[in-house]
Scaffold this motif. Structure first.
Motif, PDB file in Angstrom:
ATOM      1  N   CYS A   1     -16.000  52.826 -20.991  1.00 31.48           N
ATOM      2  CA  CYS A   1     -16.142  52.694 -19.533  1.00 31.48           C
ATOM      3  C   CYS A   1     -17.596  53.015 -19.170  1.00 31.48           C
ATOM      4  O   CYS A   1     -18.467  52.899 -20.038  1.00 31.48           O
ATOM      5  CB  CYS A   1     -15.142  53.604 -18.833  1.00 31.48           C
ATOM      6  SG  CYS A   1     -15.231  55.307 -19.427  1.00 31.48           S
TER       7      CYS A   1
ATOM      8  N   SER B   1     -18.779  55.817 -17.004  1.00 30.70           N
ATOM      9  CA  SER B   1     -19.140  57.137 -16.468  1.00 30.70           C
ATOM     10  C   SER B   1     -18.145  58.173 -16.950  1.00 30.70           C
ATOM     11  O   SER B   1     -17.092  57.831 -17.517  1.00 30.70           O
ATOM     12  CB  SER B   1     -19.110  57.115 -14.935  1.00 30.70           C
ATOM     13  OG  SER B   1     -17.770  56.955 -14.487  1.00 30.70           O
TER      14      SER B   1
ATOM     15  N   ALA C   1     -16.381  60.237 -14.947  1.00 31.65           N
ATOM     16  CA  ALA C   1     -15.175  60.177 -14.112  1.00 31.65           C
ATOM     17  C   ALA C   1     -14.232  59.084 -14.620  1.00 31.65           C
ATOM     18  O   ALA C   1     -13.009  59.286 -14.692  1.00 31.65           O
ATOM     19  CB  ALA C   1     -15.559  59.917 -12.658  1.00 31.65           C
ATOM     20  N   GLU C   2     -14.798  57.952 -14.988  1.00 28.90           N
ATOM     21  CA  GLU C   2     -13.951  56.853 -15.482  1.00 28.90           C
ATOM     22  C   GLU C   2     -13.303  57.201 -16.821  1.00 28.90           C
ATOM     23  O   GLU C   2     -12.180  56.773 -17.099  1.00 28.90           O
ATOM     24  CB  GLU C   2     -14.773  55.583 -15.640  1.00 28.90           C
ATOM     25  CG  GLU C   2     -15.054  54.886 -14.340  1.00 28.90           C
ATOM     26  CD  GLU C   2     -15.927  53.676 -14.583  1.00 28.90           C
ATOM     27  OE1 GLU C   2     -15.484  52.727 -15.249  1.00 28.90           O
ATOM     28  OE2 GLU C   2     -17.074  53.695 -14.134  1.00 28.90           O
TER      29      GLU C   2
ATOM     30  N   GLU D   1     -10.496  59.380 -15.824  1.00 33.10           N
ATOM     31  CA  GLU D   1      -9.494  58.550 -15.141  1.00 33.10           C
ATOM     32  C   GLU D   1      -8.626  57.848 -16.196  1.00 33.10           C
ATOM     33  O   GLU D   1      -7.402  57.789 -16.093  1.00 33.10           O
ATOM     34  CB  GLU D   1     -10.232  57.521 -14.276  1.00 33.10           C
ATOM     35  CG  GLU D   1      -9.385  56.759 -13.299  1.00 33.10           C
ATOM     36  CD  GLU D   1      -9.105  57.511 -12.001  1.00 33.10           C
ATOM     37  OE1 GLU D   1      -9.907  58.356 -11.578  1.00 33.10           O
ATOM     38  OE2 GLU D   1      -8.056  57.222 -11.412  1.00 33.10           O
TER      39      GLU D   1
ATOM     40  N   GLY E   1     -14.948  65.065 -12.128  1.00 32.88           N
ATOM     41  CA  GLY E   1     -15.457  63.815 -11.576  1.00 32.88           C
ATOM     42  C   GLY E   1     -15.200  63.701 -10.083  1.00 32.88           C
ATOM     43  O   GLY E   1     -14.647  64.605  -9.450  1.00 32.88           O
ATOM     44  N   ARG E   2     -15.613  62.551  -9.514  1.00 31.18           N
ATOM     45  CA  ARG E   2     -15.589  62.378  -8.049  1.00 31.18           C
ATOM     46  C   ARG E   2     -14.686  61.243  -7.583  1.00 31.18           C
ATOM     47  O   ARG E   2     -14.627  60.966  -6.385  1.00 31.18           O
ATOM     48  CB  ARG E   2     -17.002  62.096  -7.548  1.00 31.18           C
ATOM     49  CG  ARG E   2     -18.019  63.152  -7.905  1.00 31.18           C
ATOM     50  CD  ARG E   2     -18.057  64.229  -6.878  1.00 31.18           C
ATOM     51  NE  ARG E   2     -19.188  65.117  -7.108  1.00 31.18           N
ATOM     52  CZ  ARG E   2     -19.486  66.151  -6.343  1.00 31.18           C
ATOM     53  NH1 ARG E   2     -18.731  66.410  -5.291  1.00 31.18           N
ATOM     54  NH2 ARG E   2     -20.496  66.925  -6.609  1.00 31.18           N
ATOM     55  N   THR E   3     -14.043  60.523  -8.505  1.00 28.18           N
ATOM     56  CA  THR E   3     -13.067  59.547  -8.039  1.00 28.18           C
ATOM     57  C   THR E   3     -11.876  60.331  -7.493  1.00 28.18           C
ATOM     58  O   THR E   3     -11.748  61.536  -7.740  1.00 28.18           O
ATOM     59  CB  THR E   3     -12.580  58.654  -9.193  1.00 28.18           C
ATOM     60  OG1 THR E   3     -11.936  59.477 -10.169  1.00 28.18           O
ATOM     61  CG2 THR E   3     -13.723  57.885  -9.835  1.00 28.18           C
ATOM     62  N   LEU E   4     -10.963  59.676  -6.790  1.00 33.11           N
ATOM     63  CA  LEU E   4      -9.897  60.473  -6.162  1.00 33.11           C
ATOM     64  C   LEU E   4      -9.052  61.224  -7.189  1.00 33.11           C
ATOM     65  O   LEU E   4      -8.736  62.397  -7.003  1.00 33.11           O
ATOM     66  CB  LEU E   4      -9.032  59.586  -5.272  1.00 33.11           C
ATOM     67  CG  LEU E   4      -9.606  59.380  -3.858  1.00 33.11           C
ATOM     68  CD1 LEU E   4      -8.782  58.364  -3.088  1.00 33.11           C
ATOM     69  CD2 LEU E   4      -9.689  60.686  -3.081  1.00 33.11           C
TER      70      LEU E   4
ATOM     71  N   THR F   1      -9.888  62.107 -10.354  1.00 34.31           N
ATOM     72  CA  THR F   1     -10.630  63.153 -11.076  1.00 34.31           C
ATOM     73  C   THR F   1     -11.058  64.275 -10.132  1.00 34.31           C
ATOM     74  O   THR F   1     -11.203  65.421 -10.557  1.00 34.31           O
ATOM     75  CB  THR F   1     -11.854  62.569 -11.818  1.00 34.31           C
ATOM     76  OG1 THR F   1     -12.715  61.912 -10.882  1.00 34.31           O
ATOM     77  CG2 THR F   1     -11.430  61.582 -12.889  1.00 34.31           C
ATOM     78  N   LEU F   2     -11.201  63.939  -8.839  1.00 36.54           N
ATOM     79  CA  LEU F   2     -11.437  64.986  -7.838  1.00 36.54           C
ATOM     80  C   LEU F   2     -10.187  65.867  -7.727  1.00 36.54           C
ATOM     81  O   LEU F   2     -10.276  67.096  -7.670  1.00 36.54           O
ATOM     82  CB  LEU F   2     -11.766  64.346  -6.487  1.00 36.54           C
ATOM     83  CG  LEU F   2     -11.974  65.279  -5.297  1.00 36.54           C
ATOM     84  CD1 LEU F   2     -13.207  66.151  -5.499  1.00 36.54           C
ATOM     85  CD2 LEU F   2     -12.110  64.482  -4.002  1.00 36.54           C
TER      86      LEU F   2
ATOM     87  N   SER G   1     -12.092  47.483 -17.406  1.00 36.10           N
ATOM     88  CA  SER G   1     -13.338  47.723 -16.702  1.00 36.10           C
ATOM     89  C   SER G   1     -14.245  46.530 -16.969  1.00 36.10           C
ATOM     90  O   SER G   1     -14.454  46.159 -18.135  1.00 36.10           O
ATOM     91  CB  SER G   1     -13.996  49.001 -17.239  1.00 36.10           C
ATOM     92  OG  SER G   1     -15.359  49.028 -16.894  1.00 36.10           O
TER      93      SER G   1
END
Ligand SMILES: Cc1ncc(COP(=O)(O)O)c(C=O)c1O
Length: 400
Positions: A105, A107, A109-110, A113, A139-142, A144-145, A280
């Motif tokens: 992927c 990043s 976060a991905e 995820e 991470g910062r995706t929903l 992973t947040l 991805s």
């Protein structure tokens, strides 16, 4: 207004960068637009482990860009299987393959995820919970947040996806309780918490978590996005504990600056994903993987694990002797120095003005994560800057 001014105000205010604009880098050094040179002891936050513009990585990317940057994942690509084998071997300790499979992927976060989705699919309906630690960062995706154990960060984005439970880090009893309370797909942990302040758990913590995961048929996911790829003196920090995780996520140093991440899983776990379960557009594209292939090749040739251990010992000992430093935490070249006052931001700002990049990871703690190829002379130079900055801070405290 000139172009630079207007372009800056056209950016969302998600970061608050200080003044210098870096325009070039070489090894541990950065140069700003005025020509001033800096020592980068943050290394793009543990990204440029081989240093800026490493010639082998730069040449590999340039050549790949001029040959074939991208093919859709609808088609096979020549680099992905080879790079996946190398990652599998590094997860196995460097010499023997671990026997897993890799999803590429873009990043960290991905990568997480992917790990969360894979664990849920593996566990099946009704067992989707993931146990994670307070103080973690994933991470910062929903999703992973939601996995990140900093509840205050969830508030503005509520409701975050459900199914994440947080327990104190380095507290085996609370993991046992969480796993006994309800079925869980996985326990997700950083072997050393990076963003949380470079927190190293007790030496038997991860092994005990592994036992609990086995007992409760939950997967153990190690988030090695910051700690992985030589940074702590091992290919992955879990290897210091002789551990066998089910899933390992990595990103940051993987492409030495090229955006790329990967999620490795034991083959039986990876088998839970079938065609169409995850994907991805850019993941695993030749351009990024040319950087990964070159980066991992140089990392192995340069024995970055050994270098991180040796350089980390020198840097750690130097940090421990600086004025106002009361504790040094971490492993290899992921280190934090706790100060006797909440001056970390001021220290980082003054160090920057003196030509050294470090970062305030907590109000009283500065973090350093220089390139793994950093020289002894650069370490001594950085320690000299910190010595001056901290001594000046002490003198100012004395005057006020
Ligand atoms: C341990 C850990 N996990 C996940 C992430 C998220 O990575 P990214 O910013 O590439 O999405 C980070 C980033 O700092 C991290 O340190």
């Amino acid at each position: 207004m000139n172009d630079a001014g207007s372009s800056r105000s056209a950016m969302m205010a998600t970061y608050t960068p200080p003044d210098p604009v870096f325009v070039a880098g070489s090894g541990t050094e950065l140069t700003d637009e005025e020509g001033k040179r800096y020592l980068d002891f943050i290394g793009g936050l543990a990204v440029v482990s081989l240093g800026h513009a490493h010639p082998v990585v730069s040449a590999a990317v340039a050549e790949q860009a001029a040959t074939l940057a991208h093919v859709s994942n609808l088609y096979k690509n020549a680099l992905a299987p080879e790079v996946a084998v190398t990652i599998d071997r590094l997860v196995g300790g460097g010499t023997t393959r671990a026997g897993g499979q890799v999803f590429f992927c873009n990043s960290g976060a991905e990568a997480n995820e992917c790990a969360i989705k894979l664990a849920r699919k593996w566990a099946g309906p009704g067992r989707h919970r993931v146990v994670a630690a307070l103080g973690s960062f994933h991470g910062r995706t929903l999703a992973t947040l939601a996995a990140t154990g900093q509840p205050e960060k969830h508030v503005p984005f509520a409701p975050v996806p459900e199914g994440f439970v947080h327990v104190p880090y380095d507290d085996i009893g609370s993991i046992a309780e969480a796993l006994e309370g309800a079925p869980a797909a996985a326990v997700l942990l950083e072997p050393i918490q990076g963003e949380g302040g470079v927190v190293v758990p007790s030496s038997d913590y991860l092994a005990k978590v592994r036992e609990l995961c086995d007992e409760h048929e939950a997967l153990l996911i190690c988030d090695e996005i910051q700690t992985g790829l030589g940074r702590t003196g091992h290919w992955f920090a879990f290897q210091a504990r002789d551990l066998r995780p089910d899933i390992v996520t990595m990103a940051k140093a993987l492409g030495n600056g090229m955006p790329v991440g990967a999620c490795w899983a034991r083959a039986e776990v990876a088998a839970a994903f079938g065609p169409g379960d995850h994907g991805s557009t850019f993941g695993g594209q030749p351009l990024a993987l040319s950087a990964v292939r070159a980066t991992l090749g140089v990392m192995e040739a340069e024995d970055v694990c050994g270098r991180a251990r040796r350089a980390g010992a020198r840097l750690g000992a130097g940090l421990a002797g600086l004025p106002g430093v009361v504790e040094v935490r971490g492993a290899g070249l992921l280190l934090a120095a706790r100060l006797d006052s909440a001056q970390a931001k001021e220290v980082a700002a003054r160090a920057l003005a003196e030509g050294l990049l470090v970062n305030a990871v907590r109000p009283d703690t500065i973090r350093v994560a220089p390139p793994l190829l950093v020289s002894d002379a650069e370490i001594d130079q950085a320690l000299g800057v910190l010595q001056r900055v901290l001594a000046e801070g002490k003198a100012q405290e004395g005057r006020s």
